[in-house]
Design an enzyme around this catalytic site. Structure first.
Site, mmCIF file in Angstrom:
data_model
loop_
_atom_site.group_PDB
_atom_site.id
_atom_site.type_symbol
_atom_site.label_atom_id
_atom_site.label_comp_id
_atom_site.label_asym_id
_atom_site.label_seq_id
_atom_site.Cartn_x
_atom_site.Cartn_y
_atom_site.Cartn_z
ATOM 1 N N VAL A 236 0.721 -1.213 0.030
ATOM 2 C CA VAL A 236 0.010 0.034 -0.136
ATOM 3 C C VAL A 236 0.786 1.246 0.110
ATOM 4 O O VAL A 236 1.575 1.443 0.748
ATOM 5 C CB VAL A 236 -0.966 0.018 1.212
ATOM 6 C CG1 VAL A 236 -1.664 1.342 1.193
ATOM 7 C CG2 VAL A 236 -1.895 -1.157 1.260
ATOM 8 N N CYS A 237 0.712 2.191 -0.877
ATOM 9 C CA CYS A 237 1.511 3.210 -0.924
ATOM 10 C C CYS A 237 0.887 4.490 -0.778
ATOM 11 O O CYS A 237 -0.022 4.856 -1.222
ATOM 12 C CB CYS A 237 2.189 3.236 -2.602
ATOM 13 S SG CYS A 237 3.421 2.421 -3.137
ATOM 14 N N LEU A 238 1.387 5.015 0.332
ATOM 15 C CA LEU A 238 0.413 6.188 1.078
ATOM 16 C C LEU A 238 1.333 7.160 1.705
ATOM 17 O O LEU A 238 2.193 6.542 2.568
ATOM 18 C CB LEU A 238 -0.512 5.481 1.756
ATOM 19 C CG LEU A 238 -1.612 6.590 2.568
ATOM 20 C CD1 LEU A 238 -2.471 7.261 1.383
ATOM 21 C CD2 LEU A 238 -2.502 5.807 3.527
#
Length: 376
Positions: A135-137
């Protein structure tokens, strides 16, 4: 989705709390991480540790403040683990879908943000959600961003992480989540965004099927009830999107943009994908008790109705051409000729046309002799 006054899903007299403590964490993505030690020095076991106290604070925040579209389960014997499901929002290609995330607190929490794994089933339906679960955040320090968007140990919370995923990742036009994918409002990029939404909706539907076949532990009843309630609407949305009467993501009473007086362009690939998924979705929803009886009957009629003579003739011709091409490739390979060599498909076709038969017909007759050589 029917909700009671206290925010719980109610189906056939049962309810599903937004937040609860459970005991079985055996299928959690981080089950083997941070295995608790028996000695009191373990930060997840020691009630007096800073990490333990902070996690308990996170539990209280989640229990009191979760929105109606996010549900969380924490674990009695593994307080370092957490599982959340986000219901896809209306007005997005994720609408009515379920998206599960497994979280793990690091031993020095909150100095570092929690690890987050998206249960993707091998599919990437968002630029920020990878097929391997990454998850890229910015808030997780896994995506570039301003300092104010990064994890702040003194202020950031798990609730903020979940709300960010819901609002910033699973949004109306996820195509633009990827840097360099043009600008909002420009027609050429909006068309690409619409095509991307078509793909996203298909992947979301496939995710539904995976979830119904093997729901995450402690959410089995929730998954079944969710699609029992919304199965009919999802199937109707498939039909509306396939026929171009509604733009993908906007089926239902989602505001003025939910319908259009003119037909919307829909790609042939999307139509074919919906056509293929349609019977699987209807069958899966029917099994959990969704009100899709009319669609089931239509499927029975379609299956029992034989194809027209014209359709059979077209299919037969296509099979013949396919065999012809395969035989030609085999002959070319046997003779050691390249594509630019002496034998070409069009020239060969003309040769047999002069003899009063098509190349496909000739190949049908010769198939038995050549089949052993080229493996058909």
């Amino acid at each position: 989705m029917a909700l009671s006054e206290n925010g719980e899903i109610e189906v056939t007299g049962a309810s599903f709390s937004r937040f609860d403590v459970v005991s079985d964490q055996s299928d959690h993505s981080y089950f083997l991480l941070n295995r608790p030690k028996k000695d009191s020095g373990d930060c997840f076991v020691n009630d007096n540790s800073k990490t333990h106290k902070k996690i308990m604070q996170e539990w209280r925040i989640l229990e009191k403040n979760l929105p109606e579209s996010i549900f969380v389960r924490v674990y009695e014997k593994r307080i370092d683990l957490l599982r959340a499901v986000i219901v896809g929002a209306s007005g997005t290609p994720y609408h009515d879908g379920l998206f599960f995330f497994d979280l793990a607190f690091p031993p020095d929490y909150p100095a570092r943000p929690p690890q987050v794994h998206y249960r993707s089933y091998g599919m990437r339906l968002n630029p920020n959600l990878y097929a391997n679960g990454r998850v890229c955040l910015s808030l997780l320090n896994t995506w570039a961003g301003k300092k104010s968007e990064k994890w702040n140990p003194s202020e950031s919370t798990v609730l903020q992480v979940l709300l960010s995923i819901q609002a910033l990742v699973l949004n109306e036009k996820p195509y633009f989540n990827e840097p360099g994918n043009g600008m909002l409002g420009r027609s050429i990029w909006e068309k690409k965004s619409q095509a991307y939404n078509e793909d996203v909706f298909i992947l979301s539907c496939k995710t539904m099927l995976f979830l119904l076949r093997r729901p995450p532990k402690n959410f089995e009843e929730f998954v079944a009830r969710h699609f029992r309630e919304l199965g009919d609407r999802i199937v109707r949305a498939c039909n509306a999107y396939r026929t171009g009467t509604v733009r993908v993501g906007y089926y239902g009473d989602y505001g003025s943009s939910s319908s259009s007086s003119t037909s919307i362009d829909v790609s042939d690939r999307f139509k074919a994908s919906v056509q293929k998924l349609y019977p699987e979705l209807v069958t899966a929803f029917h099994r959990v008790g969704a009100s899709v009886g009319n669609f089931v009957e239509r499927l029975k009629v379609e299956i029992q109705t034989p194809p027209s003579s014209k359709a059979r003739a077209v299919a037969k011709r296509q099979r013949g051409v396919g065999i012809a091409k395969k035989v030609l490739r085999g002959i070319t390979k046997i003779l050691g000729l390249k594509k630019s060599g002496k034998i070409k498909a069009d020239a060969t076709e003309k040769k047999f046309s002069r003899k009063g038969c098509s190349f496909a017909m000739h190949c049908e007759r010769e198939r038995g002799e050549v089949g052993d050589i080229i493996g058909i």
